[in-house]
Enzyme design. Structure first.
Site, PDB file in Angstrom:
ATOM      1  N   ASP A  29       0.819  -1.217   0.000  1.00  0.00           N
ATOM      2  CA  ASP A  29       0.000   0.000   0.000  1.00  0.00           C
ATOM      3  C   ASP A  29       0.855   1.270   0.000  1.00  0.00           C
ATOM      4  O   ASP A  29       1.967   1.280   0.522  1.00  0.00           O
ATOM      5  CB  ASP A  29      -0.916  -0.020   1.239  1.00  0.00           C
ATOM      6  CG  ASP A  29      -2.030   0.996   1.138  1.00  0.00           C
ATOM      7  OD1 ASP A  29      -2.349   1.439   0.020  1.00  0.00           O
ATOM      8  OD2 ASP A  29      -2.590   1.356   2.190  1.00  0.00           O
ATOM      9  N   ARG A  33      -0.053   7.721  -2.800  1.00  0.00           N
ATOM     10  CA  ARG A  33       0.541   8.827  -2.031  1.00  0.00           C
ATOM     11  C   ARG A  33       1.987   9.070  -2.438  1.00  0.00           C
ATOM     12  O   ARG A  33       2.468  10.195  -2.474  1.00  0.00           O
ATOM     13  CB  ARG A  33       0.443   8.526  -0.526  1.00  0.00           C
ATOM     14  CG  ARG A  33      -0.916   8.876   0.053  1.00  0.00           C
ATOM     15  CD  ARG A  33      -1.160   8.210   1.373  1.00  0.00           C
ATOM     16  NE  ARG A  33      -1.486   6.786   1.199  1.00  0.00           N
ATOM     17  CZ  ARG A  33      -1.555   5.930   2.193  1.00  0.00           C
ATOM     18  NH1 ARG A  33      -1.301   6.322   3.436  1.00  0.00           N
ATOM     19  NH2 ARG A  33      -1.880   4.669   1.957  1.00  0.00           N
ATOM     20  N   TRP A  34       2.690   7.999  -2.768  1.00  0.00           N
ATOM     21  CA  TRP A  34       4.087   8.124  -3.223  1.00  0.00           C
ATOM     22  C   TRP A  34       4.131   8.989  -4.485  1.00  0.00           C
ATOM     23  O   TRP A  34       4.960   9.882  -4.610  1.00  0.00           O
ATOM     24  CB  TRP A  34       4.641   6.727  -3.507  1.00  0.00           C
ATOM     25  CG  TRP A  34       6.075   6.688  -3.938  1.00  0.00           C
ATOM     26  CD1 TRP A  34       7.167   6.547  -3.127  1.00  0.00           C
ATOM     27  CD2 TRP A  34       6.574   6.758  -5.289  1.00  0.00           C
ATOM     28  NE1 TRP A  34       8.313   6.535  -3.885  1.00  0.00           N
ATOM     29  CE2 TRP A  34       7.977   6.664  -5.210  1.00  0.00           C
ATOM     30  CE3 TRP A  34       5.974   6.896  -6.547  1.00  0.00           C
ATOM     31  CZ2 TRP A  34       8.800   6.696  -6.345  1.00  0.00           C
ATOM     32  CZ3 TRP A  34       6.782   6.936  -7.687  1.00  0.00           C
ATOM     33  CH2 TRP A  34       8.186   6.835  -7.571  1.00  0.00           C
ATOM     34  N   ASN A  77     -11.068  -2.844  -4.689  1.00  0.00           N
ATOM     35  CA  ASN A  77     -10.343  -1.886  -5.531  1.00  0.00           C
ATOM     36  C   ASN A  77     -11.038  -1.587  -6.863  1.00  0.00           C
ATOM     37  O   ASN A  77     -10.680  -0.633  -7.562  1.00  0.00           O
ATOM     38  CB  ASN A  77      -8.893  -2.346  -5.780  1.00  0.00           C
ATOM     39  CG  ASN A  77      -7.997  -2.194  -4.566  1.00  0.00           C
ATOM     40  OD1 ASN A  77      -7.068  -2.980  -4.350  1.00  0.00           O
ATOM     41  ND2 ASN A  77      -8.238  -1.187  -3.744  1.00  0.00           N
ATOM     42  N   TRP A  78     -12.068  -2.367  -7.233  1.00  0.00           N
ATOM     43  CA  TRP A  78     -12.848  -2.068  -8.452  1.00  0.00           C
ATOM     44  C   TRP A  78     -13.582  -0.752  -8.318  1.00  0.00           C
ATOM     45  O   TRP A  78     -14.040  -0.197  -9.317  1.00  0.00           O
ATOM     46  CB  TRP A  78     -13.856  -3.192  -8.737  1.00  0.00           C
ATOM     47  CG  TRP A  78     -13.239  -4.526  -8.985  1.00  0.00           C
ATOM     48  CD1 TRP A  78     -13.198  -5.565  -8.105  1.00  0.00           C
ATOM     49  CD2 TRP A  78     -12.580  -4.980 -10.180  1.00  0.00           C
ATOM     50  NE1 TRP A  78     -12.551  -6.643  -8.670  1.00  0.00           N
ATOM     51  CE2 TRP A  78     -12.163  -6.305  -9.947  1.00  0.00           C
ATOM     52  CE3 TRP A  78     -12.309  -4.390 -11.419  1.00  0.00           C
ATOM     53  CZ2 TRP A  78     -11.485  -7.066 -10.900  1.00  0.00           C
ATOM     54  CZ3 TRP A  78     -11.631  -5.143 -12.372  1.00  0.00           C
ATOM     55  CH2 TRP A  78     -11.225  -6.468 -12.110  1.00  0.00           C
ATOM     56  N   ARG A  80     -12.370   1.998  -7.697  1.00  0.00           N
ATOM     57  CA  ARG A  80     -11.523   3.118  -8.134  1.00  0.00           C
ATOM     58  C   ARG A  80     -11.920   3.583  -9.533  1.00  0.00           C
ATOM     59  O   ARG A  80     -12.585   2.846 -10.270  1.00  0.00           O
ATOM     60  CB  ARG A  80     -10.067   2.670  -8.112  1.00  0.00           C
ATOM     61  CG  ARG A  80      -9.639   2.364  -6.688  1.00  0.00           C
ATOM     62  CD  ARG A  80      -8.182   2.038  -6.603  1.00  0.00           C
ATOM     63  NE  ARG A  80      -7.830   1.808  -5.213  1.00  0.00           N
ATOM     64  CZ  ARG A  80      -6.634   1.988  -4.689  1.00  0.00           C
ATOM     65  NH1 ARG A  80      -5.643   2.395  -5.460  1.00  0.00           N
ATOM     66  NH2 ARG A  80      -6.413   1.762  -3.406  1.00  0.00           N
ATOM     67  N   SER A 205      -7.760  -4.280   5.837  1.00  0.00           N
ATOM     68  CA  SER A 205      -8.418  -4.068   4.539  1.00  0.00           C
ATOM     69  C   SER A 205      -8.784  -5.387   3.846  1.00  0.00           C
ATOM     70  O   SER A 205      -8.544  -5.565   2.658  1.00  0.00           O
ATOM     71  CB  SER A 205      -7.542  -3.204   3.620  1.00  0.00           C
ATOM     72  OG  SER A 205      -7.282  -1.958   4.210  1.00  0.00           O
TER      73      SER A 205
HETATM   74  C1  IPE Z   1      -5.346  -2.605   0.303  1.00  0.00           C
HETATM   75  O1  IPE Z   1      -5.056  -1.268   0.093  1.00  0.00           O
HETATM   76  C2  IPE Z   1      -5.352  -3.356  -0.975  1.00  0.00           C
HETATM   77  C3  IPE Z   1      -4.058  -3.501  -1.643  1.00  0.00           C
HETATM   78  C4  IPE Z   1      -2.915  -3.016  -1.228  1.00  0.00           C
HETATM   79  C5  IPE Z   1      -4.090  -4.235  -2.860  1.00  0.00           C
HETATM   80  P1  IPE Z   1      -6.207  -0.185  -0.102  1.00  0.00           P
HETATM   81  O2  IPE Z   1      -5.511   1.111  -0.332  1.00  0.00           O
HETATM   82  O3  IPE Z   1      -7.173  -0.624  -1.107  1.00  0.00           O
HETATM   83  O4  IPE Z   1      -6.925  -0.215   1.329  1.00  0.00           O
HETATM   84  P2  IPE Z   1      -7.715   0.918   2.099  1.00  0.00           P
HETATM   85  O5  IPE Z   1      -8.739   1.473   1.153  1.00  0.00           O
HETATM   86  O6  IPE Z   1      -6.725   1.958   2.497  1.00  0.00           O
HETATM   87  O7  IPE Z   1      -8.293   0.228   3.280  1.00  0.00           O
HETATM   88  C1  IPE Z   2      -1.834   0.188  -3.234  1.00  0.00           C
HETATM   89  O1  IPE Z   2      -1.564   1.549  -3.295  1.00  0.00           O
HETATM   90  C2  IPE Z   2      -2.111  -0.414  -4.592  1.00  0.00           C
HETATM   91  C3  IPE Z   2      -3.489  -0.881  -4.776  1.00  0.00           C
HETATM   92  C4  IPE Z   2      -4.419  -0.848  -3.877  1.00  0.00           C
HETATM   93  C5  IPE Z   2      -3.820  -1.427  -6.072  1.00  0.00           C
HETATM   94  P1  IPE Z   2      -2.734   2.621  -3.259  1.00  0.00           P
HETATM   95  O2  IPE Z   2      -3.149   2.906  -4.660  1.00  0.00           O
HETATM   96  O3  IPE Z   2      -3.815   2.193  -2.354  1.00  0.00           O
HETATM   97  O4  IPE Z   2      -1.982   3.865  -2.677  1.00  0.00           O
HETATM   98  P2  IPE Z   2      -2.561   4.927  -1.654  1.00  0.00           P
HETATM   99  O5  IPE Z   2      -3.040   4.170  -0.468  1.00  0.00           O
HETATM  100  O6  IPE Z   2      -3.656   5.649  -2.352  1.00  0.00           O
HETATM  101  O7  IPE Z   2      -1.396   5.816  -1.340  1.00  0.00           O
HETATM  102 MG    MG Z   3      -4.124   2.455  -0.392  1.00  0.00          MG
END
Ligand code: IPE
Ligand code: IPE
Ligand code: MG
Length: 249
Positions: A29, A33-34, A77-78, A80, A205
Site C-alpha cells: 500500500d 501517495r508516493w 479496488n474495483w 476506483r 483491509s
Molecule cells: C489494500 O489497500 C489493498 C491492496 C494493497 C491491494 P487499499 O488502499 O485498497 O486499502 P484501504 O482502502 O486503504 O483500506
Molecule cells: C496500493 O496503493 C495499490 C493498490 C491498492 C492497487 P494505493 O493505490 O492504495 O496507494 P494509496 O493508499 O492511495 O497511497
Molecule cells: Mg491504499
C-alpha cells in the site's frame, strides 16, 4: 541479567537468517501517495510499486523464505476510477509478460489467490501460464492476491463446503479448521507468520482474515514504492523479537 528491561527498546535491524519466518505476507500500500508527493499521476506510483515487488520477491527467494504472499488488488479496488483500474491491469500484464520471460533465470514459483474470472481472458491466460511454468520450481512460492478479499474467500469456501455436503463428499456435522482451510485460495500454504503493512494505515483491509489469526503484524509509515530490503530486514528483526504464545504461556 539487567534489572530493568527497556519496554520500548527498538529492535535492532539485525536479522537471524537461520530463523526466518516461514511465510511473510505484505499489503503493498501507498503507491498513490508516493506518486502524489512527487506530483506524478497515481499510475506512476503503481509502476514504481511493481518494481518494488519484483525486488522484494527476488530477494525473498535469495534469503530462503518459503512463502511470500502479496496483496496486489482487492475485491474493493474495483471502486476506483476506471482509468486507474485499467492502468493497474495494464501494469499487471506487463509484469506477468516480463516475469514469464525471466522465469528460467529467477525460478520463482507463482500462485494467485482470488477470483480471476472478472479479469480479461488475456490476463487470466497469463496468470495460468505463469502458474503452469513455475509450478515445479523449488524454493520461495510467491502468491499474488488479485481480486482477493478475505470475506469473499470465506464465502466461497463456505459455499464449496455446502456443495460437497449436498453431494455427500463432506460431512455437515464435522468440519475441522484444517479441512476448512482446504476450501480457501490458500490451500496447502501455511498461515503467514508475519504480515507487513507499509504506508501508515493500521488495518487489514480484508486481507487474509482467516489465515492471519495468529500472525505477527508490522506496520511502517514507509510507502510501498520506497520499501526496500532494509525495510524488510527491520520487519523481520522486529518479528524475531516477538514472543509468540498462540494462547499458551
Ligand atoms: C489494500 O489497500 C489493498 C491492496 C494493497 C491491494 P487499499 O488502499 O485498497 O486499502 P484501504 O482502502 O486503504 O483500506
Ligand atoms: C496500493 O496503493 C495499490 C493498490 C491498492 C492497487 P494505493 O493505490 O492504495 O496507494 P494509496 O493508499 O492511495 O497511497
Ligand atoms: Mg491504499
Amino acid at each position: 541479567m539487567p534489572l530493568f528491561k527497556r519496554r520500548n527498546a527498538q529492535p535492532s535491524a539485525e536479522v537471524d537468517f537461520t530463523k526466518l519466518p516461514r511465510h511473510i505476507a505484505i499489503i503493498m500500500d501507498g503507491n498513490g501517495r508516493w506518486a502524489k508527493k512527487r506530483g506524478l499521476p497515481r499510475t506512476a506510483g503503481h509502476a514504481a510499486g511493481a518494481e518494488t515487488f519484483r525486488t522484494i520477491a527476488t530477494y525473498c527467494k535469495e534469503i530462503g523464505l518459503d512463502y511470500l504472499t502479496v496483496y496486489a488488488f482487492s475485491t474493493e479496488n474495483w471502486k476506483r476510477p476506471q482509468e486507474e483500474v485499467s492502468a493497474i491491469m495494464g501494469l499487471l500484464k506487463k509484469y506477468l509478460l516480463e516475469a514469464i520471460g525471466q522465469m528460467e533465470r529467477d525460478k520463482v514459483k507463482m500462485e494467485f489467490f482470488g477470483d480471476l474470472s472478472p479479469l480479461t481472458p488475456e490476463l487470466q491466460e497469463l496468470c495460468q501460464r505463469t502458474r503452469e511454468i513455475s509450478k515445479h520450481y523449488e524454493g520461495c512460492q510467491v502468491n499474488i492476491c488479485l481480486n482477493y478479499g478475505g470475506r469473499d474467500e470465506l464465502l466461497r469456501g463456505a459455499m464449496a463446503y455446502a456443495k460437497d455436503c449436498m453431494e455427500g463428499k463432506a460431512d455437515p456435522n464435522h468440519l475441522t479448521q484444517d479441512q476448512f482451510g482446504q476450501y480457501l485460495f490458500s490451500r496447502g500454504v501455511p498461515d503467514p507468520d508475519l504480515v507487513i503493512r507499509p504506508s501508515g494505515e493500521l488495518r487489514l483491509s480484508n486481507f487474509l482474515l482467516w489465515q492471519s489469526a495468529y500472525a505477527e503484524f508490522y506496520f511502517t509509515d514507509v510507502l510501498w514504492p520506497d520499501f526496500s530490503k532494509e525495510e524488510l530486514h527491520k520487519a523481520i528483526a522486529a518479528y524475531q523479537h516477538r514472543s509468540r504464545r498462540f494462547g499458551g504461556v
